[in-house]
Design an enzyme around this catalytic site. Structure first.
Site, PDB file in Angstrom:
ATOM      1  N   ASP A 101      40.042  40.685 -25.636  1.00  0.00           N
ATOM      2  CA  ASP A 101      38.782  41.292 -25.224  1.00  0.00           C
ATOM      3  C   ASP A 101      38.926  42.801 -25.405  1.00  0.00           C
ATOM      4  OD1 ASP A 101      36.272  41.674 -23.926  1.00  0.00           O
ATOM      5  OD2 ASP A 101      36.649  39.875 -22.730  1.00  0.00           O
ATOM      6  N   ASP A 197      33.313  43.790 -26.044  1.00  0.00           N
ATOM      7  CA  ASP A 197      32.446  43.928 -24.872  1.00  0.00           C
ATOM      8  C   ASP A 197      31.306  44.922 -25.134  1.00  0.00           C
ATOM      9  OD1 ASP A 197      32.362  43.181 -21.961  1.00  0.00           O
ATOM     10  OD2 ASP A 197      32.471  45.352 -21.710  1.00  0.00           O
ATOM     11  N   GLU A 239      29.602  41.394 -28.341  1.00  0.00           N
ATOM     12  CA  GLU A 239      28.658  41.004 -27.284  1.00  0.00           C
ATOM     13  C   GLU A 239      27.428  41.910 -27.392  1.00  0.00           C
ATOM     14  OE1 GLU A 239      28.351  40.601 -22.411  1.00  0.00           O
ATOM     15  OE2 GLU A 239      29.328  42.295 -23.343  1.00  0.00           O
ATOM     16  N   HIS A 311      31.832  34.077 -18.692  1.00  0.00           N
ATOM     17  CA  HIS A 311      32.188  34.430 -17.315  1.00  0.00           C
ATOM     18  C   HIS A 311      31.074  35.193 -16.586  1.00  0.00           C
ATOM     19  CE1 HIS A 311      32.823  37.816 -19.842  1.00  0.00           C
ATOM     20  NE2 HIS A 311      32.971  38.598 -18.793  1.00  0.00           N
ATOM     21  N   ASP A 312      29.973  35.467 -17.281  1.00  0.00           N
ATOM     22  CA  ASP A 312      28.843  36.169 -16.662  1.00  0.00           C
ATOM     23  C   ASP A 312      27.664  35.233 -16.390  1.00  0.00           C
ATOM     24  OD1 ASP A 312      30.197  38.618 -17.008  1.00  0.00           O
ATOM     25  OD2 ASP A 312      29.234  39.006 -18.943  1.00  0.00           O
TER      26      ASP A 312
HETATM   27  O1  TEU Z   1      28.890  42.207 -19.875  1.00  0.00           O
HETATM   28  C1  TEU Z   1      27.786  42.990 -20.224  1.00  0.00           C
HETATM   29  C2  TEU Z   1      26.696  42.898 -19.319  1.00  0.00           C
HETATM   30  O2  TEU Z   1      25.730  43.619 -19.473  1.00  0.00           O
HETATM   31  C3  TEU Z   1      26.829  41.936 -18.208  1.00  0.00           C
HETATM   32  O3  TEU Z   1      27.061  42.685 -17.097  1.00  0.00           O
HETATM   33  C4  TEU Z   1      25.649  41.098 -18.142  1.00  0.00           C
HETATM   34  O4  TEU Z   1      24.537  41.782 -18.600  1.00  0.00           O
HETATM   35  C5  TEU Z   1      25.337  40.701 -16.772  1.00  0.00           C
HETATM   36  O5  TEU Z   1      26.373  39.980 -16.246  1.00  0.00           O
HETATM   37  C6  TEU Z   1      24.129  39.855 -16.764  1.00  0.00           C
HETATM   38  O6  TEU Z   1      23.470  40.140 -15.592  1.00  0.00           O
HETATM   39  C7  TEU Z   1      30.147  42.624 -20.229  1.00  0.00           C
HETATM   40  C8  TEU Z   1      31.157  41.692 -19.603  1.00  0.00           C
HETATM   41  O7  TEU Z   1      30.987  40.412 -20.131  1.00  0.00           O
HETATM   42  C9  TEU Z   1      31.022  41.757 -18.111  1.00  0.00           C
HETATM   43  O8  TEU Z   1      31.858  40.841 -17.461  1.00  0.00           O
HETATM   44  C10 TEU Z   1      31.356  43.157 -17.688  1.00  0.00           C
HETATM   45  O9  TEU Z   1      31.141  43.299 -16.304  1.00  0.00           O
HETATM   46  C11 TEU Z   1      30.505  44.188 -18.421  1.00  0.00           C
HETATM   47  O10 TEU Z   1      30.424  43.951 -19.809  1.00  0.00           O
HETATM   48  C12 TEU Z   1      31.109  45.560 -18.262  1.00  0.00           C
HETATM   49  O11 TEU Z   1      32.299  45.634 -18.978  1.00  0.00           O
END
Ligand code: TEU
Ligand code: CA
Length: 534
Positions: A101, A197, A239, A311-312
């Protein structure tokens, strides 16, 4: 045939591991690298060929590792650099590549660059970050202003995520050079690629309130590729929450030499109200899902990713399936739908078991910074705790982050500690890997068959996609390859439905019910070869 230049990552199946929650090896309640190594046999049996490893770098864990304080060190709770090298080497023995990542939109506030930068306005590292005398109206994804006053130097720094995740200044070429150098450090260790990310934020223009898709974004990516992975045959996946099919081609058209593919979230965003937040989720419209997914299947240039979960994102079987009476069937229906489309599929740990959302009752059970912040923000606006917990149960990020269910022993075999870092879902005695492995009709075996089908049949990877007319809740499509045709039919509903066609259908290759009937039963899904006589 357009795909004269076939790449390994077009034929890969990627499995995402959230290391904190996968397998604890030393009884401290936190998953770790040795834990992952101990489960490589399981992953090989599933059939996956790459692991996207969520961050394992040194970090104060304000956002569980997405706040990195040293890109070249492993967080002690996850292990050592020797463990990481062992994972890469052992992975290869299991035909599994490790995708790291890459979190380079921001660092942790404990990164040495930021510790220096905030010393004084004329510090050498000051310009590694983004400073202004006054904040503007930009907001953070994790609630509140995107600007934080630094009292020592009396200026505000930008943080599009938590205030402990200051944004790097990509306009500074020294920052860019440091990042590329760090990427090469990892490439030299033999990794299989990078998941990038929030990569679409790199070209941000904070003064113009522009976050995604800024004008310099693709220059940076081309520069990055040339300086690191371009000649290395790696899997790179960005992403990109703000991507359309047209923008996606800018990242993935092969002649542009940027990324292998991006994660496009248009389907995931179908249950976020158009002018609202995910916390106010609306029901899924299956016709819209069909429209969105089939449009993404038509990419002219470049390649797509396929995923329901990370994971989000809440667990697919709870989010859009039925995690009660049709848990197994609906988990399999979503698997069959996704894995037979064109693109590289991603599986999030536990998805292959049909793991569900967690019945969180109180904010005290929550670890996720995004959920905690929205809870505080909305509580102050007058929302009730009950309403807030209902939306966290529905869409909060901790749903995906509870520990993996290996068996029916204490803490699901995830840890020997009394308590895991985040509570284990109480349904682990019914839903776990051991039970799945013992049952030939399990969700696991459905994923395993889908992966095997992909490995053994070129049409799954390369075939053309065509959406078929069908009842609103039925998703039906054809894949065509070298004069042979395959039909995929999925009933995305708790109700019976029907599917009619003139095709002569052969025996299903994969099917989540026994035998065919006139009707499609709830969440029934199958794939078969057809004789295309229409
Ligand atoms: O996620 C990007 C992000 O914008 C997320 O926070 C997502 O939009 C949100 O969960 C939806 O409500 C990436 C990673 O996948 C996330 O785990 C990180 O917290 C974020 O970036 C910051 O690095
Ligand atoms: Ca541990």
């Amino acid at each position: 045939m357009k795909n004269m230049n076939k790449k390994w990552w077009q034929q890969a199946v990627v499995y995402q591991i959230y290391p904190r929650s996968f397998q604890d090896s030393n009884g401290d309640g936190i998953g770790d690298l040795q834990g992952i190594i101990s489960r490589l046999d399981y992953l090989e049996e599933l059939g996956i060929t790459a692991i996207w490893l969520s961050p394992v770098y040194q970090s104060p864990m304000d956002d569980n590792g997405y706040d990195i304080s040293d890109y070249r060190q492993i967080a002690p709770e996850y292990g050592t650099m020797a463990d990481m090298e062992a994972l890469i080497a052992e992975g290869k023995k299991h035909q599994i590549q490790i995708i790291m990542d890459l979190v380079v939109n921001h660092t942790s506030d404990e990164h040495a660059w930021f510790v220096e930068a905030r010393q004084s306005r004329d510090n050498t590292f000051r310009d590694y970050y983004i400073w202004r005398d006054q904040p503007n109206s930009l907001t953070s994804t994790f609630s509140g202003s995107a600007w934080q006053l630094d009292e020592t130097t009396d200026q505000y720094y930008l943080h599009l995520f938590s205030k402990r995740q200051p944004d790097l200044n990509w306009e500074n070429e020294k920052v860019r050079a440091e990042i590329y150098d760090m990427m090469n450090f990892w490439i030299d260790k033999g990794i299989g690629g990078f998941r990038m990310d929030v990569i679409d934020l790199l070209g941000k223009q904070p003064d113009l309130l522009v976050k995604e898709n800024g004008p310099k974004l693709h220059d940076y990516l081309q520069e990055m590729a040339a300086a690191s992975f371009a000649s290395k045959n790696l899997l790179t996946v960005g992403e990109t929450w703000g991507v359309t099919p047209e923008i996606a081609e800018l990242y993935t058209a092969p002649e542009r030499q940027e990324l292998s593919m991006v994660f496009q979230f248009e389907h995931i965003l179908l249950t976020t109200p158009e002018k609202g937040e995910k916390w106010d989720a609306i029901p899924l419209s299956v016709p819209k899902l069909k429209a969105v997914l089939s449009r993404w299947q038509q990419l002219e240039k470049g390649w797509s990713s396929l995923f329901w979960n990370d994971h989000d994102i809440p667990r697919i079987v709870s989010n859009w399936g039925n995690d009660q009476e049709y848990r197994v069937q609906s988990a399999q229906a979503f698997a069959i739908l996704l894995h037979l489309m064109k693109g590289t599929p991603y599986i999030y740990q536990g998805e292959e078991l049909g793991m569900t959302n967690y019945p969180f009752q109180s904010i005290d059970e929550i670890d996720d910074i995004e959920s905690k912040n929205i809870y505080a923000e909305r509580l102050a606006k007058g929302y009730s705790p009950e309403v807030l917990m209902a939306s966290i149960r529905k869409v909060g990020r901790d749903n995906a982050r509870t520990p993996m269910h290996w068996d029916d022993s204490t803490n699901a075999g995830f840890t020997t500690a009394e308590q895991a870092w985040l509570a284990v879902n109480p349904n682990y005695k019914e839903i776990n890997a051991a039970l799945n492995l013992a049952d030939k009709n399990s969700v696991f075996h459905c994923y395993q068959k889908l992966i095997k089908l992909r490995k053994e049949n070129d049409w799954v990877v390369w075939g053309d996609f065509e959406l078929l007319q069908s009842a609103p809740d039925v998703f039906a499509y054809l894949r065509a390859y070298e004069e042979r045709y395959y039909l995929v039919v999925i009933n995305l509903s708790n109700q019976e439905n029907s599917f009619r066609s003139d095709f002569t259908m052969k025996e299903p290759l994969i099917h989540n019910y026994d035998g065919r009937t006139e009707k499609l039963r709830p969440w029934e899904a199958f794939v078969c070869e057809i004789l295309h006589n229409s």
